[in-house]
Design an enzyme around this catalytic site. Sequence first.
Site, PDB file in Angstrom:
ATOM      1  CB  SER A 200      27.994  41.161  33.831  1.00 46.02           C
ATOM      2  OG  SER A 200      28.301  42.177  34.111  1.00 46.02           O
TER       3      SER A 200
ATOM      4  CE1 TYR B 198      32.312  41.596  31.051  1.00 44.35           C
ATOM      5  CE2 TYR B 198      30.780  42.417  31.631  1.00 44.35           C
ATOM      6  CZ  TYR B 198      31.810  41.898  31.478  1.00 44.35           C
ATOM      7  OH  TYR B 198      31.843  41.503  33.181  1.00 44.35           O
TER       8      TYR B 198
ATOM      9  CE  LYS C   4      30.990  38.110  31.670  1.00 45.12           C
ATOM     10  NZ  LYS C   4      31.565  37.355  31.874  1.00 45.12           N
TER      11      LYS C   4
HETATM   12  P1  NAD Z   1      39.905  40.208  36.957  1.00 43.38           P
HETATM   13  O1  NAD Z   1      40.546  40.908  35.263  1.00 43.38           O
HETATM   14  O2  NAD Z   1      40.744  40.312  37.321  1.00 43.38           O
HETATM   15  O3  NAD Z   1      39.893  38.407  36.209  1.00 43.38           O
HETATM   16  C1  NAD Z   1      40.009  37.437  35.108  1.00 43.38           C
HETATM   17  C2  NAD Z   1      41.387  36.819  34.673  1.00 43.38           C
HETATM   18  O4  NAD Z   1      40.708  36.078  33.314  1.00 43.38           O
HETATM   19  C3  NAD Z   1      42.072  37.585  34.518  1.00 43.38           C
HETATM   20  O5  NAD Z   1      43.219  37.539  35.443  1.00 43.38           O
HETATM   21  C4  NAD Z   1      42.653  37.339  33.059  1.00 43.38           C
HETATM   22  O6  NAD Z   1      44.298  37.245  32.653  1.00 43.38           O
HETATM   23  C5  NAD Z   1      42.487  36.102  33.016  1.00 43.38           C
HETATM   24  N1  NAD Z   1      41.790  35.671  31.308  1.00 43.38           N
HETATM   25  C6  NAD Z   1      41.461  36.762  30.227  1.00 43.38           C
HETATM   26  N2  NAD Z   1      40.853  36.116  28.800  1.00 43.38           N
HETATM   27  C7  NAD Z   1      41.702  35.157  28.870  1.00 43.38           C
HETATM   28  C8  NAD Z   1      41.551  33.917  27.974  1.00 43.38           C
HETATM   29  N3  NAD Z   1      41.386  33.805  27.070  1.00 43.38           N
HETATM   30  N4  NAD Z   1      41.846  32.296  28.482  1.00 43.38           N
HETATM   31  C9  NAD Z   1      42.294  32.569  29.877  1.00 43.38           C
HETATM   32  N5  NAD Z   1      42.279  33.264  31.321  1.00 43.38           N
HETATM   33  C10 NAD Z   1      41.676  34.526  30.588  1.00 43.38           C
HETATM   34  O7  NAD Z   1      38.493  40.114  36.184  1.00 43.38           O
HETATM   35  P2  NAD Z   1      37.565  39.859  37.929  1.00 43.38           P
HETATM   36  O8  NAD Z   1      36.505  40.934  37.854  1.00 43.38           O
HETATM   37  O9  NAD Z   1      37.358  39.012  38.794  1.00 43.38           O
HETATM   38  O10 NAD Z   1      36.783  38.981  36.657  1.00 43.38           O
HETATM   39  C11 NAD Z   1      36.205  37.767  36.668  1.00 43.38           C
HETATM   40  C12 NAD Z   1      34.846  37.440  36.177  1.00 43.38           C
HETATM   41  O11 NAD Z   1      33.580  38.254  36.430  1.00 43.38           O
HETATM   42  C13 NAD Z   1      34.593  37.608  34.662  1.00 43.38           C
HETATM   43  O12 NAD Z   1      34.584  36.727  33.195  1.00 43.38           O
HETATM   44  C14 NAD Z   1      34.060  39.191  34.435  1.00 43.38           C
HETATM   45  O13 NAD Z   1      33.699  39.114  32.753  1.00 43.38           O
HETATM   46  C15 NAD Z   1      33.087  38.869  35.648  1.00 43.38           C
HETATM   47  N6  NAD Z   1      32.301  39.532  35.944  1.00 43.38           N
HETATM   48  C16 NAD Z   1      32.924  40.023  36.985  1.00 43.38           C
HETATM   49  C17 NAD Z   1      32.776  41.101  37.532  1.00 43.38           C
HETATM   50  C18 NAD Z   1      33.051  42.080  38.652  1.00 43.38           C
HETATM   51  O14 NAD Z   1      32.299  43.009  39.550  1.00 43.38           O
HETATM   52  N7  NAD Z   1      33.817  42.422  38.968  1.00 43.38           N
HETATM   53  C19 NAD Z   1      30.537  42.091  37.437  1.00 43.38           C
HETATM   54  C20 NAD Z   1      30.513  41.228  36.701  1.00 43.38           C
HETATM   55  C21 NAD Z   1      31.005  39.731  35.474  1.00 43.38           C
END
Ligand code: NAD
Length: 306
Positions: free
Chosen positions: A151, A164, A168
Amino acid sequence: MVQELRFDNQTVVVTGAGGGLGKAYALFFASRGANVVVNDLGGSFKGEGAGTKAADVVVDEIKKAGGKAVANYDSVENGERIIQTAIDNFGRVDVLLNNAGILRDISFKNMKDSDWDLINTVHIKGAYKCARAAWPHFRKQKYGRVINTASAAGLFGSFGQCNYSAAKLAQVGFTETLAKEGQKYNILCNVIAPIAASRMTETVMPPDVLANLKPEWVVPLVAALVHPSNTTETGSIFEAGGGHVAKLRWERAKGLLLKADDTYTPGAILKKWDSVIDFSEPEYPSGPADMVTKLENSLKMGSNDK
Ligand code: NAD
């Protein structure tokens, strides 16, 4: 015409595939012929609770569209069960997308050990456990593709997210080492810093910005990196979102080499501080050996900075 990349006969494991980016990956890979393991614990974005619905909804959608998918409801901490789901249902695993994630945002001053531990467990231990379970299969078949998810918060820091951010940036070191250990076995590992509209970001970004950040727009980079036609790109960091894709890398300033004797003092460093932070002629280091070689060369030549 752009060639359509397909994944027929491959099994793709997507963690956290019940929503956001993971769901977009799962739908895409299934639409391109892959068998997909849709893993999701089904809890809240803070890591509370669990349920089967999140994964089931995505599996149903894939099946209705004629694709092949199976749900898995384990936490990524139990990566071996997730990979076993792939083996039991499809007989193999080719691609692992370590995507599951949660947030426990709070200022450093107020952070509890439980906030720190849960974030590190899900993000670091989760990615480790899934990759560890897939690794013997990848080595045996001399094929594997891994994407870990970092991230911008990890690369640059972010207020209220020290747990976080630490977890990350750990994805970067983890990926870089897996890439080195995997290359001989045709296991390629890359790490992305995505940006996308999801339940994680919907409260921190305005609606007009979110509208331009569909999770689907992170998918093409991930698919390109894990496709068999990528045979060289590994150990790399990419940012992706809203149609933008770019590789990031480490940069070293000109620096300073002082004689390592009793003249090597804090004051001596401060005197030449401009050189320590001079990026006018940057170097792009690629590994620990690079630093050793640099020091050896400097010692052979004698330092100009004495
Ligand atoms: P999101 O919350 O929509 O999706 C994350 C999913 O992971 C959820 O469906 C949740 O139920 C699942 N989850 C959480 N803990 C879990 C576990 N212990 N075991 C199995 N499943 C689990 O969020 P997102 O934005 O789609 O994030 C996806 C990834 O991208 C994450 O790692 C997040 O940190 C990273 N990320 C996202 C962004 C962004 O802009 N959305 C930015 C940087 C990093």
